[in-house]
Design a protein around this motif. Structure first.
Motif, mmCIF file in Angstrom:
data_model
loop_
_atom_site.group_PDB
_atom_site.id
_atom_site.type_symbol
_atom_site.label_atom_id
_atom_site.label_comp_id
_atom_site.label_asym_id
_atom_site.label_seq_id
_atom_site.Cartn_x
_atom_site.Cartn_y
_atom_site.Cartn_z
ATOM 1 N N ASN A 152 11.487 13.895 3.569
ATOM 2 C CA ASN A 152 13.007 13.631 2.775
ATOM 3 C C ASN A 152 11.723 12.478 2.009
ATOM 4 O OD1 ASN A 152 12.560 12.073 4.994
ATOM 5 N ND2 ASN A 152 15.009 10.967 4.409
ATOM 6 N N GLY A 153 10.828 12.396 1.667
ATOM 7 C CA GLY A 153 9.961 11.122 0.831
ATOM 8 C C GLY A 153 9.638 11.913 -0.118
ATOM 9 N N PRO A 154 9.521 10.239 -1.307
ATOM 10 C CA PRO A 154 9.279 11.149 -2.749
ATOM 11 C C PRO A 154 7.528 12.176 -2.811
ATOM 12 C CG PRO A 154 8.702 8.822 -1.981
ATOM 13 C CD PRO A 154 9.290 9.438 -0.691
ATOM 14 N N ARG A 155 8.073 13.077 -3.103
ATOM 15 C CA ARG A 155 6.731 14.029 -3.928
ATOM 16 C C ARG A 155 6.484 14.324 -2.521
ATOM 17 N NH1 ARG A 155 7.210 9.679 -6.881
ATOM 18 N NH2 ARG A 155 5.688 8.240 -5.235
ATOM 19 N N TYR A 156 6.650 14.147 -1.696
ATOM 20 C CA TYR A 156 6.285 15.322 -0.350
ATOM 21 C C TYR A 156 5.623 16.523 -0.116
ATOM 22 C CZ TYR A 156 6.255 18.022 4.108
ATOM 23 O OH TYR A 156 6.328 18.530 5.049
ATOM 24 N N LYS A 157 4.722 17.040 0.556
ATOM 25 C CA LYS A 157 3.940 17.546 0.368
ATOM 26 C C LYS A 157 3.547 18.005 2.115
ATOM 27 C CE LYS A 157 1.676 18.994 -3.844
ATOM 28 N NZ LYS A 157 0.411 18.795 -4.827
ATOM 29 N N PRO A 158 4.263 19.970 2.705
ATOM 30 C CA PRO A 158 3.396 19.734 3.759
ATOM 31 C C PRO A 158 1.783 20.262 4.037
ATOM 32 C CG PRO A 158 4.702 21.824 2.685
ATOM 33 C CD PRO A 158 4.712 20.414 1.744
ATOM 34 N N ASN A 159 1.541 19.795 5.319
ATOM 35 C CA ASN A 159 0.563 20.911 5.656
ATOM 36 C C ASN A 159 -0.859 19.810 5.118
ATOM 37 O OD1 ASN A 159 2.030 22.715 7.028
ATOM 38 N ND2 ASN A 159 2.467 23.742 4.870
ATOM 39 N N ILE A 160 -0.719 18.683 5.159
ATOM 40 C CA ILE A 160 -1.895 17.459 4.868
ATOM 41 C C ILE A 160 -2.094 16.933 6.002
ATOM 42 C CG2 ILE A 160 -2.005 15.951 3.161
ATOM 43 C CD1 ILE A 160 0.078 17.002 1.133
ATOM 44 N N ASN A 161 -3.221 16.994 6.400
ATOM 45 C CA ASN A 161 -3.661 16.281 7.810
ATOM 46 C C ASN A 161 -4.002 15.267 7.287
ATOM 47 O OD1 ASN A 161 -5.425 18.815 8.113
ATOM 48 N ND2 ASN A 161 -6.490 19.007 7.251
ATOM 49 N N ASP A 162 -3.980 14.371 6.287
ATOM 50 C CA ASP A 162 -3.850 12.863 6.504
ATOM 51 C C ASP A 162 -3.323 12.330 5.777
ATOM 52 O OD1 ASP A 162 -4.332 10.284 7.240
ATOM 53 O OD2 ASP A 162 -6.153 10.357 7.669
ATOM 54 N N TYR A 163 -2.421 11.646 5.196
ATOM 55 C CA TYR A 163 -1.759 11.510 4.351
ATOM 56 C C TYR A 163 -2.099 9.668 4.083
ATOM 57 C CZ TYR A 163 1.794 15.099 4.768
ATOM 58 O OH TYR A 163 2.219 15.955 5.251
ATOM 59 N N GLU A 197 1.055 -1.929 0.004
ATOM 60 C CA GLU A 197 -0.217 -0.357 -0.221
ATOM 61 C C GLU A 197 1.429 1.038 0.259
ATOM 62 O OE1 GLU A 197 -1.563 -1.259 3.567
ATOM 63 O OE2 GLU A 197 -2.757 -2.779 2.868
ATOM 64 N N CYS A 198 0.789 2.547 -1.357
ATOM 65 C CA CYS A 198 2.135 3.319 -1.458
ATOM 66 C C CYS A 198 1.402 4.716 -1.458
ATOM 67 C CB CYS A 198 2.494 2.198 -2.803
ATOM 68 S SG CYS A 198 3.673 0.786 -3.099
ATOM 69 N N HIS A 199 2.139 5.224 -0.683
ATOM 70 C CA HIS A 199 1.477 6.549 -0.538
ATOM 71 C C HIS A 199 2.389 6.931 -2.358
ATOM 72 C CE1 HIS A 199 1.590 5.895 3.647
ATOM 73 N NE2 HIS A 199 1.070 6.628 3.984
ATOM 74 N N ILE A 200 1.026 7.628 -2.536
ATOM 75 C CA ILE A 200 1.621 8.521 -3.895
ATOM 76 C C ILE A 200 1.818 9.976 -2.989
ATOM 77 C CG2 ILE A 200 0.586 10.338 -5.538
ATOM 78 C CD1 ILE A 200 -1.579 8.918 -5.793
ATOM 79 N N ILE A 201 1.622 10.686 -1.943
ATOM 80 C CA ILE A 201 2.597 11.497 -1.834
ATOM 81 C C ILE A 201 3.484 12.110 -0.131
ATOM 82 C CG2 ILE A 201 2.516 14.011 -1.117
ATOM 83 C CD1 ILE A 201 0.134 15.036 -2.267
ATOM 84 N N SER A 202 4.605 11.832 0.352
ATOM 85 C CA SER A 202 4.928 10.879 1.221
ATOM 86 C C SER A 202 4.607 12.062 2.860
ATOM 87 C CB SER A 202 6.629 11.133 1.286
ATOM 88 O OG SER A 202 7.313 10.451 2.079
ATOM 89 N N SER A 203 4.640 11.273 3.356
ATOM 90 C CA SER A 203 4.126 12.725 4.534
ATOM 91 C C SER A 203 5.420 13.025 5.330
ATOM 92 C CB SER A 203 3.851 11.267 6.022
ATOM 93 O OG SER A 203 3.958 9.919 6.367
ATOM 94 N N LYS A 204 7.082 12.424 4.843
ATOM 95 C CA LYS A 204 7.919 12.396 5.672
ATOM 96 C C LYS A 204 8.949 13.618 4.273
ATOM 97 C CE LYS A 204 8.403 7.388 7.275
ATOM 98 N NZ LYS A 204 9.480 6.814 7.089
ATOM 99 N N THR A 249 9.740 10.793 -13.200
ATOM 100 C CA THR A 249 9.326 9.962 -13.783
ATOM 101 C C THR A 249 7.646 9.982 -13.522
ATOM 102 O OG1 THR A 249 10.572 8.658 -14.874
ATOM 103 C CG2 THR A 249 8.228 8.373 -15.464
ATOM 104 N N TYR A 250 7.221 9.601 -11.884
ATOM 105 C CA TYR A 250 6.582 9.293 -11.600
ATOM 106 C C TYR A 250 6.010 10.216 -10.881
ATOM 107 C CZ TYR A 250 6.850 4.407 -13.083
ATOM 108 O OH TYR A 250 7.256 3.191 -13.922
ATOM 109 N N THR A 251 5.003 11.561 -11.174
ATOM 110 C CA THR A 251 5.165 12.120 -10.274
ATOM 111 C C THR A 251 3.950 12.227 -9.754
ATOM 112 O OG1 THR A 251 3.861 12.798 -12.421
ATOM 113 C CG2 THR A 251 6.224 13.603 -12.177
ATOM 114 N N GLU A 252 3.255 13.143 -8.878
ATOM 115 C CA GLU A 252 2.048 12.876 -8.601
ATOM 116 C C GLU A 252 1.183 12.866 -9.464
ATOM 117 O OE1 GLU A 252 -1.260 15.519 -5.486
ATOM 118 O OE2 GLU A 252 0.750 16.122 -5.943
#
Length: 243
Positions: free
Chosen positions: A50-61, A41-48, A84-87
């Motif tokens: 330094n993670g892939p495609r990270y975005k801040p200020n998201i309530n629930d990843y 089960e993979c995250h599109i936007i990482s909660s970390k 290559t694999y953008t959001e």
């Protein structure tokens, strides 16, 4: 937060137990029935940060819309090849895969319905036949291929007689209905003597009219088949050879 059971079930169900990229089946019974699972089960936007495609200020990843089901190889690939694999690409792949699963299942169900044989009971008594044709608003008829003019005239006359009985059934008293049942019983005997069986049923169908309105109509289905027709399924009931 963590992925809830409800979200996890939705993800696996809508993804059809398949990788959203390569369509590989993810959960299988391995050797000696051991459970073998390569799904992640993979995250599109990482909660970390330094993670892939990270975005801040998201309530629930861990919401469903931020998750995509992949095999281990493609999970590693999307997290390493972030350019290559953008959001947007991953969201498109997720939606496209879930739509593919839905359409594939629906197509399979529709195909099964079309290929599934329709079972209609043989009518063996005039009383039963009268119940089928009585008060019907419409009739659907079918029969085996006609071999000659005499057979065509006979089958046509039988159907017409059944429709006539059905049309007048609502206008007669109980005594007359009993007589009709007897006459229909004789009709069935005549059919069998000539090598035919009659099958039938009554159903409710919604009919649409030219003015846009619709109504529920009683429709009688009547099918005449030759006794040796390959479409007739014989069922052994109580160790007898009744049809």
């Amino acid at each position: 937060m963590a992925i809830t059971d409800k979200t996890r079930k939705s993800l696996w169900a809508k993804s059809g137990n398949r990788c959203s990229i390569c369509k590989t089946e993810l959960f299988n019974d391995g050797v000696e029935k051991n459970e073998f699972n390569i799904g992640e089960e993979c995250h599109i936007i990482s909660s970390k940060s330094n993670g892939p495609r990270y975005k801040p200020n998201i309530n629930d990843y861990d919401l469903f819309n931020n998750l995509i089901l992949l095999c281990r190889n493609h999970h590693k690939e999307i997290d390493e090849l972030t350019e290559t694999y953008t959001e947007d690409i991953l969201r498109y792949m997720k939606l496209n895969h879930e739509n593919w699963v839905k359409s594939t299942i629906n197509d399979a169900i529709d195909k099964e319905k079309k290929n599934k044989p329709r079972l209609i009971s043989r009518i063996t008594s005039g009383k039963e036949l009268l119940t089928v044709i009585s008060d019907s608003h419409g009739y659907r008829t079918d029969y085996d291929d006609i071999d000659n003019k005499e057979e065509a005239e006979y089958i046509g006359s039988i159907f017409q007689e059944l429709v006539d009985y059905g049309d007048i059934s609502s206008m007669v008293e109980t005594y007359d209905k009993i007589q009709m049942g007897f006459q229909l019983n004789e009709l069935l005997k005549g059919l069998e003597d000539r090598g035919y069986f009659l099958f039938g049923e009554k159903g409710i169908e919604k009919w649409k009219f030219g003015d846009g309105t619709s109504d529920n109509w009683k429709v009688a289905t009547l099918i005449i088949k030759k006794k040796d027709s390959s479409e007739i399924l014989k069922v052994d009931l109580d160790e007898t050879n009744e049809l």
